[in-house]
Design a protein around this motif. Structure first.
Motif, PDB file in Angstrom:
ATOM      1  N   SER A 149       0.833  -1.207   0.000  1.00 39.20           N
ATOM      2  CA  SER A 149       0.000   0.000   0.000  1.00 39.20           C
ATOM      3  C   SER A 149       0.869   1.259   0.000  1.00 39.20           C
ATOM      4  O   SER A 149       0.523   2.260  -0.656  1.00 39.20           O
ATOM      5  CB  SER A 149      -0.939  -0.001   1.204  1.00 39.20           C
ATOM      6  N   LEU A 150       2.003   1.225   0.693  1.00 37.64           N
ATOM      7  CA  LEU A 150       2.920   2.371   0.709  1.00 37.64           C
ATOM      8  C   LEU A 150       3.589   2.548  -0.657  1.00 37.64           C
ATOM      9  O   LEU A 150       3.773   3.680  -1.122  1.00 37.64           O
ATOM     10  CB  LEU A 150       3.980   2.177   1.792  1.00 37.64           C
ATOM     11  N   ILE A 151       3.942   1.448  -1.290  1.00 37.54           N
ATOM     12  CA  ILE A 151       4.567   1.525  -2.615  1.00 37.54           C
ATOM     13  C   ILE A 151       3.608   2.150  -3.621  1.00 37.54           C
ATOM     14  O   ILE A 151       3.988   3.021  -4.415  1.00 37.54           O
ATOM     15  CB  ILE A 151       5.009   0.124  -3.073  1.00 37.54           C
ATOM     16  N   LEU A 152       2.352   1.734  -3.594  1.00 37.29           N
ATOM     17  CA  LEU A 152       1.369   2.293  -4.530  1.00 37.29           C
ATOM     18  C   LEU A 152       1.158   3.780  -4.263  1.00 37.29           C
ATOM     19  O   LEU A 152       1.034   4.586  -5.201  1.00 37.29           O
ATOM     20  CB  LEU A 152       0.048   1.548  -4.405  1.00 37.29           C
ATOM     21  N   THR A 153       1.124   4.157  -2.999  1.00 32.27           N
ATOM     22  CA  THR A 153       0.931   5.564  -2.638  1.00 32.27           C
ATOM     23  C   THR A 153       2.100   6.410  -3.106  1.00 32.27           C
ATOM     24  O   THR A 153       1.919   7.498  -3.686  1.00 32.27           O
ATOM     25  CB  THR A 153       0.761   5.697  -1.112  1.00 32.27           C
ATOM     26  N   GLN A 154       3.308   5.928  -2.889  1.00 34.75           N
ATOM     27  CA  GLN A 154       4.499   6.692  -3.256  1.00 34.75           C
ATOM     28  C   GLN A 154       4.737   6.706  -4.764  1.00 34.75           C
ATOM     29  O   GLN A 154       5.222   7.700  -5.308  1.00 34.75           O
ATOM     30  CB  GLN A 154       5.712   6.146  -2.494  1.00 34.75           C
ATOM     31  N   ALA A 155       4.369   5.635  -5.452  1.00 37.78           N
ATOM     32  CA  ALA A 155       4.475   5.619  -6.913  1.00 37.78           C
ATOM     33  C   ALA A 155       3.551   6.657  -7.522  1.00 37.78           C
ATOM     34  O   ALA A 155       3.913   7.373  -8.470  1.00 37.78           O
ATOM     35  CB  ALA A 155       4.144   4.229  -7.451  1.00 37.78           C
ATOM     36  N   ASN A 156       2.353   6.755  -6.976  1.00 39.61           N
ATOM     37  CA  ASN A 156       1.401   7.754  -7.463  1.00 39.61           C
ATOM     38  C   ASN A 156       1.916   9.172  -7.243  1.00 39.61           C
ATOM     39  O   ASN A 156       1.790  10.040  -8.121  1.00 39.61           O
ATOM     40  CB  ASN A 156       0.062   7.566  -6.749  1.00 39.61           C
ATOM     41  N   ALA A 157       2.537   9.396  -6.074  1.00 37.68           N
ATOM     42  CA  ALA A 157       3.039  10.736  -5.752  1.00 37.68           C
ATOM     43  C   ALA A 157       4.150  11.170  -6.695  1.00 37.68           C
ATOM     44  O   ALA A 157       4.301  12.362  -6.980  1.00 37.68           O
ATOM     45  CB  ALA A 157       3.533  10.758  -4.309  1.00 37.68           C
ATOM     46  N   MET A 158       4.929  10.224  -7.219  1.00 39.70           N
ATOM     47  CA  MET A 158       6.018  10.570  -8.118  1.00 39.70           C
ATOM     48  C   MET A 158       5.629  10.445  -9.591  1.00 39.70           C
ATOM     49  O   MET A 158       6.451  10.602 -10.474  1.00 39.70           O
ATOM     50  CB  MET A 158       7.252   9.705  -7.834  1.00 39.70           C
ATOM     51  N   GLY A 159       4.351  10.155  -9.839  1.00 39.88           N
ATOM     52  CA  GLY A 159       3.864  10.095 -11.215  1.00 39.88           C
ATOM     53  C   GLY A 159       4.292   8.864 -11.978  1.00 39.88           C
ATOM     54  O   GLY A 159       4.329   8.865 -13.214  1.00 39.88           O
TER      55      GLY A 159
ATOM     56  N   VAL B 118      -6.766  -1.781   4.083  1.00 39.08           N
ATOM     57  CA  VAL B 118      -5.727  -1.088   4.854  1.00 39.08           C
ATOM     58  C   VAL B 118      -6.248   0.274   5.295  1.00 39.08           C
ATOM     59  O   VAL B 118      -6.684   1.090   4.471  1.00 39.08           O
ATOM     60  CB  VAL B 118      -4.436  -0.919   4.027  1.00 39.08           C
ATOM     61  N   GLU B 119      -6.170   0.522   6.592  1.00 37.48           N
ATOM     62  CA  GLU B 119      -6.681   1.780   7.141  1.00 37.48           C
ATOM     63  C   GLU B 119      -5.886   2.968   6.610  1.00 37.48           C
ATOM     64  O   GLU B 119      -4.655   2.983   6.629  1.00 37.48           O
ATOM     65  CB  GLU B 119      -6.601   1.736   8.670  1.00 37.48           C
ATOM     66  N   GLY B 120      -6.612   3.966   6.119  1.00 40.82           N
ATOM     67  CA  GLY B 120      -5.981   5.187   5.634  1.00 40.82           C
ATOM     68  C   GLY B 120      -5.461   5.107   4.213  1.00 40.82           C
ATOM     69  O   GLY B 120      -4.963   6.113   3.679  1.00 40.82           O
ATOM     70  N   PHE B 121      -5.590   3.953   3.567  1.00 42.19           N
ATOM     71  CA  PHE B 121      -5.099   3.796   2.196  1.00 42.19           C
ATOM     72  C   PHE B 121      -6.182   4.203   1.205  1.00 42.19           C
ATOM     73  O   PHE B 121      -7.339   3.809   1.341  1.00 42.19           O
ATOM     74  CB  PHE B 121      -4.683   2.342   1.954  1.00 42.19           C
ATOM     75  N   ASP B 122      -5.797   5.012   0.196  1.00 43.62           N
ATOM     76  CA  ASP B 122      -6.722   5.409  -0.863  1.00 43.62           C
ATOM     77  C   ASP B 122      -6.861   4.245  -1.831  1.00 43.62           C
ATOM     78  O   ASP B 122      -5.971   3.981  -2.639  1.00 43.62           O
ATOM     79  CB  ASP B 122      -6.182   6.644  -1.583  1.00 43.62           C
ATOM     80  N   THR B 123      -7.970   3.524  -1.745  1.00 41.84           N
ATOM     81  CA  THR B 123      -8.139   2.310  -2.534  1.00 41.84           C
ATOM     82  C   THR B 123      -8.175   2.572  -4.042  1.00 41.84           C
ATOM     83  O   THR B 123      -7.975   1.648  -4.831  1.00 41.84           O
ATOM     84  CB  THR B 123      -9.417   1.559  -2.121  1.00 41.84           C
ATOM     85  N   GLU B 124      -8.411   3.820  -4.440  1.00 41.77           N
ATOM     86  CA  GLU B 124      -8.377   4.135  -5.870  1.00 41.77           C
ATOM     87  C   GLU B 124      -6.979   3.913  -6.447  1.00 41.77           C
ATOM     88  O   GLU B 124      -6.832   3.668  -7.652  1.00 41.77           O
ATOM     89  CB  GLU B 124      -8.813   5.577  -6.108  1.00 41.77           C
ATOM     90  N   LEU B 125      -5.959   3.979  -5.597  1.00 42.82           N
ATOM     91  CA  LEU B 125      -4.590   3.756  -6.058  1.00 42.82           C
ATOM     92  C   LEU B 125      -4.333   2.287  -6.376  1.00 42.82           C
ATOM     93  O   LEU B 125      -3.342   1.956  -7.023  1.00 42.82           O
ATOM     94  CB  LEU B 125      -3.593   4.236  -5.001  1.00 42.82           C
ATOM     95  N   ALA B 126      -5.211   1.405  -5.923  1.00 42.73           N
ATOM     96  CA  ALA B 126      -5.071  -0.025  -6.211  1.00 42.73           C
ATOM     97  C   ALA B 126      -5.798  -0.425  -7.492  1.00 42.73           C
ATOM     98  O   ALA B 126      -5.752  -1.598  -7.888  1.00 42.73           O
ATOM     99  CB  ALA B 126      -5.596  -0.849  -5.041  1.00 42.73           C
ATOM    100  N   GLU B 127      -6.437   0.525  -8.125  1.00 42.37           N
ATOM    101  CA  GLU B 127      -7.167   0.218  -9.359  1.00 42.37           C
ATOM    102  C   GLU B 127      -6.210  -0.371 -10.387  1.00 42.37           C
ATOM    103  O   GLU B 127      -5.167   0.189 -10.697  1.00 42.37           O
ATOM    104  CB  GLU B 127      -7.815   1.487  -9.914  1.00 42.37           C
ATOM    105  N   GLY B 128      -6.576  -1.537 -10.906  1.00 46.08           N
ATOM    106  CA  GLY B 128      -5.754  -2.194 -11.929  1.00 46.08           C
ATOM    107  C   GLY B 128      -4.671  -3.098 -11.373  1.00 46.08           C
ATOM    108  O   GLY B 128      -3.979  -3.783 -12.139  1.00 46.08           O
ATOM    109  N   VAL B 129      -4.477  -3.122 -10.052  1.00 48.51           N
ATOM    110  CA  VAL B 129      -3.481  -4.021  -9.453  1.00 48.51           C
ATOM    111  C   VAL B 129      -3.914  -5.471  -9.674  1.00 48.51           C
ATOM    112  O   VAL B 129      -5.074  -5.818  -9.483  1.00 48.51           O
ATOM    113  CB  VAL B 129      -3.309  -3.738  -7.950  1.00 48.51           C
ATOM    114  N   MET B 130      -2.971  -6.293 -10.088  1.00 43.33           N
ATOM    115  CA  MET B 130      -3.236  -7.713 -10.346  1.00 43.33           C
ATOM    116  C   MET B 130      -2.545  -8.561  -9.289  1.00 43.33           C
ATOM    117  O   MET B 130      -1.496  -8.192  -8.776  1.00 43.33           O
ATOM    118  CB  MET B 130      -2.722  -8.099 -11.737  1.00 43.33           C
TER     119      MET B 130
END
Length: 399
Positions: free
Chosen positions: A253-263, A280-292
């Motif tokens: 969840s942290l990797i997805l969040t940080q990847a999004n922040a750096m584009g 995961v508490e506090g995680f923006d689930t939209e960032l998991a869209e498309g995760v396989m």
């Protein structure tokens, strides 16, 4: 006077003997209040139920995994006991805090309690720590989620409901290659975790066989799993269009969040430990869209067995069950099937049950939440097919 005193003493001795044999009317059954302590279930007298124990992280940073397994197992125990059949269970979980030393203490507490059958450990390192004890004490274990090879290696009485780490690594590389999901692959794995590193090693070997180009391999540890900028920049600079994440979902969840922040927006592909990332508490689930990911369980499946389990779990625990919960649920029902096949009774000691379980599981074919037609080989490894899932609109969808 002496005669009267003798009669009184004889009466007292008789009363004591009757009390020790249950003559007081107390048959040893625990009350619901007693059962609530330490994750122990009640509903049946100890003398008529098989004692099943397990240890896992019930507190601390990994508690989400241990509690999911305990809760899933508890639902199965309650269902089976409510049926009132010949097979009844008592369940007790001990907290190991994801620590091998505390796992040893948890195991000893369960052994003192009278554990006859075990669910082993929830996470791999603590499960490794107690596997040798299970083997030496001849207590059969069926772990829901400790997938490291070392948990079962050289031990004839430790079995797994989950995929072994090497199997996940091989299957993931095959799936990515066969489905043509990426041309340049980056891998980020946790090098102080046997689960993560074990999957990576087999993934790398199979990727070479399948002709996948791995352009970036970076690692992290428990102490450093807060900042993934170095790993993500390495993958991005290498031109990776798919990042393989063999890890649990807290780090993912942290990797997805940080990847999004750096584009950086490659495809992300994970394994069964990532099942539950949407909770995961506090995680923006939209960032998991498309995760396989490959997982044996899909909480959004529409079969009646899964829907009933999810509804019951959500009602009792206020959360959607993940793979850990489903595998533990299956463990209890697999035990029921094996005990019935073996003609086992709860008055048998652990060593006798151990021999019977080894024989029974070798001939068992089991249908559960996490697979149909499951079988086990002599190493304790389960044979079942992983399911390819992709997250769409906040839900798991089969690929």
């Amino acid at each position: 006077m002496k005669k009267k005193l003798s009669l009184l003493l004889a009466g007292a001795m008789l009363a004591t003997a009757l009390t020790g044999c249950g003559g007081s009317g107390d048959d040893g059954a625990k009350t619901d209040a007693d059962a609530a302590q330490g994750g122990e279930s009640s509903g049946t007298a100890a003398s008529t139920a098989f004692k099943v124990g397990g240890h896992g992280p019930l507190t601390g940073g990994e508690a989400i995994y241990g509690n999911a397994a305990m809760n899933g197992a508890q639902i199965a125990v309650d269902e089976i006991n409510a049926e009132g059949g010949d097979i009844q269970f008592e369940l007790k979980y001990e907290d190991d805090e994801h620590d091998p030393e505390k796992a040893a203490n948890a195991y000893n507490a369960l052994k003192d309690w009278g554990m006859q059958l075990s669910l082993g450990g929830v996470t791999s390192k603590p499960a490794e720590a107690t596997a040798a004890d299970h083997n030496a004490d001849r207590i059969f274990a069926l772990t829901p989620s400790a997938s490291a090879v070392a948990v079962t290696e050289g031990k004839d009485n430790i079995y797994q409901m989950c995929f072994k780490d090497p199997n996940q690594g091989t299957a993931s590389a095959e799936y990515i290659a066969d489905q043509k999901l990426g041309t340049k692959i980056a891998v980020i794995y946790k090098n102080d975790d046997v689960y993560s590193s074990g999957i990576y090693e087999k993934f790398a070997a199979e990727a070479e066989v399948k002709g996948l180009e791995i352009v970036s391999v970076t690692t992290f540890t428990s102490a450093s799993q807060t900042d993934f900028s170095v790993q993500l920049n390495d993958a991005k600079n290498a031109g990776a269009d798919l990042v393989f994440l063999p890890m649990y979902y807290d780090a993912a969840s942290l990797i997805l969040t940080q990847a999004n922040a750096m584009g950086y927006a490659p495809k992300f592909f994970g394994v069964d430990g990532m099942d539950g990332i949407l909770t995961v508490e506090g995680f923006d689930t939209e960032l998991a869209e498309g995760v396989m990911l490959l997982t044996p369980f899909n909480a959004d499946a529409d079969d009646e067995k899964t829907k009933a389990f999810v509804a019951k779990y959500t009602e009792q625990f206020g959360d959607v069950p993940n793979q850990f919960a489903a595998d533990a649920y299956d463990c209890i029902y697999a035990y029921k099937a094996a005990l019935e096949a073996a003609g086992a009774t709860p008055d048998m000691d652990a060593a006798t049950l151990c021999d019977k379980m080894i024989e029974a599981f070798q001939g068992l074919t089991f249908d559960g939440l996490t697979g149909e037609g499951m079988t086990w080989d002599e190493t304790g490894a389960v044979s079942k097919s992983p399911k390819g899932m992709v997250i769409k609109n906040g839900a798991y969808v089969g690929m």
